[in-house]
Design a protein around this motif. Structure first.
Motif, PDB file in Angstrom:
ATOM      1  N   ALA A  64      22.896 -12.502  57.294  1.00 14.23           N
ATOM      2  CA  ALA A  64      21.530 -12.600  56.766  1.00 14.23           C
ATOM      3  C   ALA A  64      20.574 -13.105  57.843  1.00 14.23           C
ATOM      4  O   ALA A  64      19.448 -12.596  57.963  1.00 14.23           O
ATOM      5  CB  ALA A  64      21.504 -13.528  55.555  1.00 14.23           C
ATOM      6  N   TYR A  65      21.005 -14.087  58.623  1.00 13.41           N
ATOM      7  CA  TYR A  65      20.157 -14.563  59.720  1.00 13.41           C
ATOM      8  C   TYR A  65      19.915 -13.469  60.757  1.00 13.41           C
ATOM      9  O   TYR A  65      18.805 -13.309  61.266  1.00 13.41           O
ATOM     10  CB  TYR A  65      20.773 -15.791  60.389  1.00 13.41           C
ATOM     11  CG  TYR A  65      20.517 -17.076  59.648  1.00 13.41           C
ATOM     12  CD1 TYR A  65      19.239 -17.604  59.558  1.00 13.41           C
ATOM     13  CD2 TYR A  65      21.555 -17.768  59.041  1.00 13.41           C
ATOM     14  CE1 TYR A  65      18.995 -18.783  58.886  1.00 13.41           C
ATOM     15  CE2 TYR A  65      21.326 -18.958  58.365  1.00 13.41           C
ATOM     16  CZ  TYR A  65      20.041 -19.455  58.287  1.00 13.41           C
ATOM     17  OH  TYR A  65      19.800 -20.622  57.616  1.00 13.41           O
ATOM     18  N   ALA A  66      20.958 -12.707  61.065  1.00 10.31           N
ATOM     19  CA  ALA A  66      20.810 -11.636  62.061  1.00 10.31           C
ATOM     20  C   ALA A  66      19.889 -10.532  61.554  1.00 10.31           C
ATOM     21  O   ALA A  66      19.048 -10.018  62.312  1.00 10.31           O
ATOM     22  CB  ALA A  66      22.181 -11.070  62.418  1.00 10.31           C
ATOM     23  N   VAL A  67      20.036 -10.157  60.291  1.00 12.24           N
ATOM     24  CA  VAL A  67      19.156  -9.122  59.730  1.00 12.24           C
ATOM     25  C   VAL A  67      17.713  -9.622  59.679  1.00 12.24           C
ATOM     26  O   VAL A  67      16.771  -8.892  60.023  1.00 12.24           O
ATOM     27  CB  VAL A  67      19.646  -8.691  58.334  1.00 12.24           C
ATOM     28  CG1 VAL A  67      18.610  -7.841  57.620  1.00 12.24           C
ATOM     29  CG2 VAL A  67      20.957  -7.937  58.445  1.00 12.24           C
ATOM     30  N   GLY A  68      17.512 -10.868  59.262  1.00 13.91           N
ATOM     31  CA  GLY A  68      16.162 -11.439  59.249  1.00 13.91           C
ATOM     32  C   GLY A  68      15.562 -11.498  60.642  1.00 13.91           C
ATOM     33  O   GLY A  68      14.371 -11.231  60.826  1.00 13.91           O
ATOM     34  N   ALA A  69      16.397 -11.827  61.635  1.00 11.08           N
ATOM     35  CA  ALA A  69      15.914 -11.856  63.021  1.00 11.08           C
ATOM     36  C   ALA A  69      15.528 -10.460  63.491  1.00 11.08           C
ATOM     37  O   ALA A  69      14.522 -10.293  64.193  1.00 11.08           O
ATOM     38  CB  ALA A  69      16.977 -12.454  63.929  1.00 11.08           C
ATOM     39  N   LEU A 100       6.353  -7.775  57.318  1.00 12.22           N
ATOM     40  CA  LEU A 100       7.714  -7.828  57.841  1.00 12.22           C
ATOM     41  C   LEU A 100       8.115  -9.246  58.221  1.00 12.22           C
ATOM     42  O   LEU A 100       9.284  -9.622  58.069  1.00 12.22           O
ATOM     43  CB  LEU A 100       7.862  -6.889  59.038  1.00 12.22           C
ATOM     44  CG  LEU A 100       7.994  -5.409  58.689  1.00 12.22           C
ATOM     45  CD1 LEU A 100       8.051  -4.574  59.958  1.00 12.22           C
ATOM     46  CD2 LEU A 100       9.208  -5.152  57.828  1.00 12.22           C
ATOM     47  N   LEU A 101       7.182 -10.033  58.710  1.00 14.71           N
ATOM     48  CA  LEU A 101       7.485 -11.433  59.000  1.00 14.71           C
ATOM     49  C   LEU A 101       7.854 -12.188  57.733  1.00 14.71           C
ATOM     50  O   LEU A 101       8.792 -12.990  57.717  1.00 14.71           O
ATOM     51  CB  LEU A 101       6.299 -12.110  59.689  1.00 14.71           C
ATOM     52  CG  LEU A 101       6.036 -11.715  61.135  1.00 14.71           C
ATOM     53  CD1 LEU A 101       4.721 -12.327  61.610  1.00 14.71           C
ATOM     54  CD2 LEU A 101       7.173 -12.146  62.015  1.00 14.71           C
ATOM     55  N   VAL A 102       7.133 -11.916  56.672  1.00 13.81           N
ATOM     56  CA  VAL A 102       7.436 -12.560  55.391  1.00 13.81           C
ATOM     57  C   VAL A 102       8.814 -12.130  54.897  1.00 13.81           C
ATOM     58  O   VAL A 102       9.630 -12.959  54.479  1.00 13.81           O
ATOM     59  CB  VAL A 102       6.333 -12.240  54.344  1.00 13.81           C
ATOM     60  CG1 VAL A 102       6.750 -12.668  52.961  1.00 13.81           C
ATOM     61  CG2 VAL A 102       5.026 -12.891  54.747  1.00 13.81           C
ATOM     62  N   VAL A 103       9.100 -10.834  54.969  1.00 15.06           N
ATOM     63  CA  VAL A 103      10.394 -10.326  54.519  1.00 15.06           C
ATOM     64  C   VAL A 103      11.523 -10.898  55.383  1.00 15.06           C
ATOM     65  O   VAL A 103      12.560 -11.324  54.865  1.00 15.06           O
ATOM     66  CB  VAL A 103      10.403  -8.779  54.531  1.00 15.06           C
ATOM     67  CG1 VAL A 103      11.807  -8.234  54.342  1.00 15.06           C
ATOM     68  CG2 VAL A 103       9.480  -8.249  53.451  1.00 15.06           C
ATOM     69  N   GLY A 104      11.337 -10.924  56.690  1.00 15.12           N
ATOM     70  CA  GLY A 104      12.368 -11.469  57.577  1.00 15.12           C
ATOM     71  C   GLY A 104      12.652 -12.934  57.313  1.00 15.12           C
ATOM     72  O   GLY A 104      13.812 -13.359  57.285  1.00 15.12           O
ATOM     73  N   ALA A 105      11.600 -13.701  57.106  1.00  9.61           N
ATOM     74  CA  ALA A 105      11.793 -15.124  56.807  1.00  9.61           C
ATOM     75  C   ALA A 105      12.472 -15.311  55.456  1.00  9.61           C
ATOM     76  O   ALA A 105      13.306 -16.208  55.286  1.00  9.61           O
ATOM     77  CB  ALA A 105      10.448 -15.841  56.836  1.00  9.61           C
ATOM     78  N   MET A 106      12.157 -14.451  54.492  1.00 15.12           N
ATOM     79  CA  MET A 106      12.802 -14.541  53.180  1.00 15.12           C
ATOM     80  C   MET A 106      14.283 -14.178  53.258  1.00 15.12           C
ATOM     81  O   MET A 106      15.114 -14.803  52.590  1.00 15.12           O
ATOM     82  CB  MET A 106      12.077 -13.645  52.178  1.00 15.12           C
ATOM     83  CG  MET A 106      10.734 -14.186  51.756  1.00 15.12           C
ATOM     84  SD  MET A 106       9.829 -13.091  50.649  1.00 15.12           S
ATOM     85  CE  MET A 106      10.906 -13.022  49.248  1.00 15.12           C
ATOM     86  N   VAL A 107      14.634 -13.192  54.075  1.00 15.00           N
ATOM     87  CA  VAL A 107      16.045 -12.827  54.241  1.00 15.00           C
ATOM     88  C   VAL A 107      16.802 -13.980  54.895  1.00 15.00           C
ATOM     89  O   VAL A 107      17.920 -14.310  54.480  1.00 15.00           O
ATOM     90  CB  VAL A 107      16.170 -11.523  55.061  1.00 15.00           C
ATOM     91  CG1 VAL A 107      17.596 -11.276  55.485  1.00 15.00           C
ATOM     92  CG2 VAL A 107      15.646 -10.349  54.258  1.00 15.00           C
TER      93      VAL A 107
END
Length: 113
Positions: A72-77, A98-105
């Motif tokens: 999950a951290y890698a996908v968010g990154a 996308l920043l919001v989605v990445g931080a949520m992941v």
């Protein structure tokens, strides 16, 4: 041939000669400056979040966390890195989402820890 004389009424006023003394400060309402700041902000924020996500994924992968957490951290990154790329190219609205989605992941991965 005589040069064309320009009257004082026809002359364009110079911002440097308005008597304020702050001619070096940029105009607050300049749309080009606002767009440049938005691009830099999106690109740098995406890069910082991507680096933080990669570091968290590496730390979680070396520990005893479930496989879903570093993934999950890698996908968010990766999503934040994509946001950084889009932000640097002027797609700041998409980059923000996308920043919001990445931080949520990444936050969701933290919940599984």
């Amino acid at each position: 041939m005589a040069a064309h004389q320009v009257s004082q009424a026809e002359a364009l006023p110079s911002p440097a000669m308005d008597g304020r003394g702050d001619a070096e400060t940029p105009d607050v309402g300049d749309p080009a400056l606002d767009a440049r700041r938005a691009r830099w902000t999106a690109a740098l924020t995406g890069a910082v979040l991507a680096l933080a996500g990669v570091a968290a994924a590496a730390l979680r992968a070396s520990g005893s966390a479930p496989v879903l957490v570093p993934a999950a951290y890698a996908v968010g990154a990766a999503v934040c890195a994509l946001a950084s790329l889009l932000g640097s190219r002027g797609r700041t609205r998409r980059a923000l989402w996308l920043l919001v989605v990445g931080a949520m992941v990444m936050a969701l991965g933290d919940q599984f820890d």
